[in-house]
Design a protein around this motif. Structure first.
Motif, PDB file in Angstrom:
ATOM      1  N   SER A   1       2.480   7.480 -19.388  1.00 31.71           N
ATOM      2  CA  SER A   1       3.510   7.970 -18.475  1.00 31.71           C
ATOM      3  C   SER A   1       2.937   8.967 -17.478  1.00 31.71           C
ATOM      4  O   SER A   1       3.384   9.042 -16.325  1.00 31.71           O
ATOM      5  N   LEU A   2       1.935   9.734 -17.899  1.00 31.95           N
ATOM      6  CA  LEU A   2       1.274  10.684 -17.001  1.00 31.95           C
ATOM      7  C   LEU A   2       0.504   9.941 -15.917  1.00 31.95           C
ATOM      8  O   LEU A   2       0.621  10.250 -14.725  1.00 31.95           O
ATOM      9  N   ILE A   3      -0.282   8.956 -16.320  1.00 31.30           N
ATOM     10  CA  ILE A   3      -1.100   8.202 -15.361  1.00 31.30           C
ATOM     11  C   ILE A   3      -0.209   7.480 -14.352  1.00 31.30           C
ATOM     12  O   ILE A   3      -0.460   7.512 -13.136  1.00 31.30           O
ATOM     13  N   GLU A   4       0.840   6.848 -14.850  1.00 32.56           N
ATOM     14  CA  GLU A   4       1.733   6.090 -13.966  1.00 32.56           C
ATOM     15  C   GLU A   4       2.414   7.013 -12.953  1.00 32.56           C
ATOM     16  O   GLU A   4       2.554   6.668 -11.769  1.00 32.56           O
ATOM     17  N   HIS A   5       2.842   8.190 -13.409  1.00 28.21           N
ATOM     18  CA  HIS A   5       3.529   9.102 -12.498  1.00 28.21           C
ATOM     19  C   HIS A   5       2.553   9.702 -11.482  1.00 28.21           C
ATOM     20  O   HIS A   5       2.914   9.908 -10.315  1.00 28.21           O
ATOM     21  N   ALA A   6       1.324   9.958 -11.911  1.00 28.59           N
ATOM     22  CA  ALA A   6       0.319  10.486 -10.989  1.00 28.59           C
ATOM     23  C   ALA A   6      -0.003   9.472  -9.895  1.00 28.59           C
ATOM     24  O   ALA A   6      -0.197   9.840  -8.729  1.00 28.59           O
ATOM     25  N   GLU A   7      -0.042   8.202 -10.263  1.00 25.23           N
ATOM     26  CA  GLU A   7      -0.250   7.163  -9.240  1.00 25.23           C
ATOM     27  C   GLU A   7       0.949   7.079  -8.297  1.00 25.23           C
ATOM     28  O   GLU A   7       0.794   6.936  -7.081  1.00 25.23           O
ATOM     29  N   LYS A   8       2.145   7.183  -8.871  1.00 25.71           N
ATOM     30  CA  LYS A   8       3.357   7.162  -8.049  1.00 25.71           C
ATOM     31  C   LYS A   8       3.362   8.311  -7.043  1.00 25.71           C
ATOM     32  O   LYS A   8       3.789   8.143  -5.884  1.00 25.71           O
ATOM     33  N   MET A   9       2.845   9.480  -7.472  1.00 23.89           N
ATOM     34  CA  MET A   9       2.793  10.651  -6.595  1.00 23.89           C
ATOM     35  C   MET A   9       1.608  10.592  -5.631  1.00 23.89           C
ATOM     36  O   MET A   9       1.372  11.526  -4.860  1.00 23.89           O
ATOM     37  N   LYS A  10       0.826   9.487  -5.715  1.00 22.67           N
ATOM     38  CA  LYS A  10      -0.328   9.267  -4.839  1.00 22.67           C
ATOM     39  C   LYS A  10      -1.394  10.360  -4.970  1.00 22.67           C
ATOM     40  O   LYS A  10      -1.995  10.801  -3.989  1.00 22.67           O
ATOM     41  N   LEU A  11      -1.626  10.755  -6.231  1.00 25.89           N
ATOM     42  CA  LEU A  11      -2.659  11.755  -6.507  1.00 25.89           C
ATOM     43  C   LEU A  11      -3.987  11.114  -6.883  1.00 25.89           C
ATOM     44  O   LEU A  11      -4.969  11.821  -7.145  1.00 25.89           O
ATOM     45  N   GLY A  12      -4.033   9.790  -6.896  1.00 22.41           N
ATOM     46  CA  GLY A  12      -5.253   9.075  -7.239  1.00 22.41           C
ATOM     47  C   GLY A  12      -4.918   7.703  -7.765  1.00 22.41           C
ATOM     48  O   GLY A  12      -3.772   7.237  -7.678  1.00 22.41           O
ATOM     49  N   THR A  13      -5.902   7.052  -8.337  1.00 17.72           N
ATOM     50  CA  THR A  13      -5.732   5.707  -8.870  1.00 17.72           C
ATOM     51  C   THR A  13      -6.310   5.605 -10.276  1.00 17.72           C
ATOM     52  O   THR A  13      -7.310   6.255 -10.595  1.00 17.72           O
TER      53      THR A  13
END
Length: 366
Positions: free
Chosen positions: A346-358
Motif C-alpha cells: 500500500s505504501l509503494i502504490e500510494h507513493a507511485e500515485k503521488m508521483k514520488l518515483g516508480t
C-alpha cells in the motif's frame, strides 16, 4: 515510466576495500556528487536507535556520507525528530543523550546533531500537500525544511505497523513533528492514562487551547478543544498522556507517503538503505530480536520508491534465519508472515500515485 536506477553492493569485504570504502564507492557510482553542496546545508536523516537496541546503523556509516558532503563544500548535520511514544528520544535533550550513548557525536561522525523539531517536538514547519488524500498540511521538523539538501541513510528492517521500515518510514514518520506523528498514527487525539496521572498540571500548563482540566488530582482532555499538537505528551513527567494509535495500517502507510511528499518535492534529495540486522521490529524498540534473514547489502538511488521496492524484493528473496520469529513460514512475503495485519504494498502504490518515483527499477551491482 522509465525504470529507476538502484545501485547495490553486498557486505563482502576484501583486503583492498572495507565496508566503509564500499559504501563510499556505491554512493559515488549512484551519483551523490550530483547534488549542489557548495555553501549549502545538508540534512542527513537517520535513526539514532533507541537505547538498548543494537540493530541501528553504526555511526561509521554516517561519517562516510558526511565526509562526502564536506568534500563538496557543504555543511552537513545529522538529524531526526522526537518520538511520539515514551522512550529515550521523546525530547531533544534525551534524544541527544541517546544518540551519544549509541556512538553518534561530532568526533565519530564529523558533524553535529540537530533534533529537527526542537526541545519538545513542537518546532515545526507547515508544508502544503495539495494532492494528499489524508494530509493537506504536513507538520515537518523545522530544521529539515530549513536545510537546502536532504539525504536519507536508512536501516531497512521490519515494522509492526507498516510491514517494513524503509526510506519512506525514515522520511515520512521520522521527519514529522510530534503533532505530525500523531496525525499519522492516530485517527483520534491524545488521552490520559488515569492510573499514571499524579495531577501535577504540567500538561495543562503546556496546553495552548485550554483543553485540559485537573479534577481530584487527575487530568482529562476535552477533545472538542484539543487540536492534537502533542505538547502534553512531551510535557508529562509520568508518561501518563498517550496518543490514540488507532489509525489502520494501510492509511498509516499512505499518510507517511504524503508527509514524505512535503519534503521530497521541496528538496534535492538522495537516498541510501542498508539491509543488515533485519530485526522483526523497528529500531524504536529498546530491544532487538534475532534477524529474520541474513545481511544482504547496501543500496542507493535518487528514487525512494524504487529503493524501497528493491529492498523489499531482495529481502523476500533471502532464506529465513533459523531460530527467528518466522522460522518455518511458507509465506513468500517475509514481512507479511511476521506482521499479518500489514501490507507494505500500500505504501509503494500510494507513493507511485503521488508521483514520488516508480516501483520499476534496474538493479546495478557495483
Amino acid at each position: 515510466m522509465e525504470k529507476a536506477k538502484v545501485y547495490f553492493t553486498d557486505f563482502h569485504a576484501t583486503g583492498n576495500m572495507n565496508l566503509l570504502e564500499k559504501l563510499r564507492h556505491l554512493v559515488k557510482k549512484a551519483g551523490i556528487d550530483q547534488l549542489d553542496y557548495q555553501d549549502r546545508y545538508t540534512a542527513i536523516k537517520i535513526h539514532f536507535g533507541e537505547p538498548g537496541n543494537l540493530a541501528y546503523l553504526r555511526p561509521n556509516y554516517a561519517k562516510v556520507i558526511v565526509d562526502i558532503v564536506k568534500e563538496n563544500g557543504g555543511k552537513a548535520f545529522l538529524t531526526d525528530c522526537n518520538t511520539l511514544y515514551v522512550g529515550g528520544r521523546k525530547n531533544a535533550l534525551d534524544h541527544l543523550d541517546s544518540a551519544y550513548v549509541n556512538g553518534y557525536n561530532p568526533f565519530t561522525t564529523g558533524c553535529h546533531i540537530i533534533i529537527a523539531d526542537g526541545l519538545k517536538g513542537t518546532d515545526e514547519t507547515l508544508v502544503p500537500v495539495e494532492d494528499g488524500d489524508y494530509v493537506k498540511e504536513a507538520k515537518i521538523g523545522h530544521a529539515i525544511m530549513d536545510a537546502d539538501n536532504f539525504i536519507t541513510l536508512t536501516h531497512f528492517k521490519c515494522h509492526e505497523s507498516t510491514g517494513f521500515g524503509g526510506t519512506f518510514k525514515n522520511i515520512g514518520m521520522g521527519c514529522g513533528s510530534r503533532a505530525g506523528k500523531m496525525e499519522m498514527h492516530s485517527a483520534g487525539k491524545p488521552y490520559v492514562i488515569q492510573e499514571l496521572c499524579v495531577g501535577c498540571g504540567m500538561c495543562r500548563k503546556n496546553c495552548a487551547h485550554d483543553a485540559i482540566t485537573i479534577t481530584e488530582k487527575k487530568a482529562s482532555i476535552d477533545h472538542n478543544r484539543c487540536v492534537g499538537c502533542g505538547r502534553c505528551i512531551g510535557a508529562c513527567p509520568k508518561d501518563a498522556v498517550s496518543a490514540a494509535g488507532d489509525e489502520v495500517n494501510d492509511i498509516l502507510n499512505k499518510k507517511m507517503v504524503e508527509y514524505s511528499a512535503a519534503i521530497l518535492r521541496n528538496k534535492p534529495s538522495f537516498h541510501i538503505s542498508l539491509i543488515c540486522d533485519v530485526s522483526p521490529f523497528c529500531d524504536c524498540h529498546a530491544e532487538n530480536d534475532v534477524p529474520i534473514i541474513p545481511d544482504v547489502g547496501m543500496l542507493a538511488s535518487f528514487d525512494p520508491v524504487a529503493l524501497d521496492s528493491a529492498c523489499a524484493d531482495l529481502c523476500n528473496a533471502q532464506p529465513i534465519m533459523p531460530g527467528c520469529r518466522i522460522e518455518g513460514s511458507k509465506d513468500g512475503d517475509h514481512f507479511h508472515a511476521l506482521h499479518p495485519t500489514t501490507d507494505w504494498h500500500s505504501l509503494i502504490e500510494h507513493a507511485e500515485k503521488m508521483k514520488l518515483g516508480t516501483s520499476q527499477y534496474e538493479l546495478i551491482t557495483v
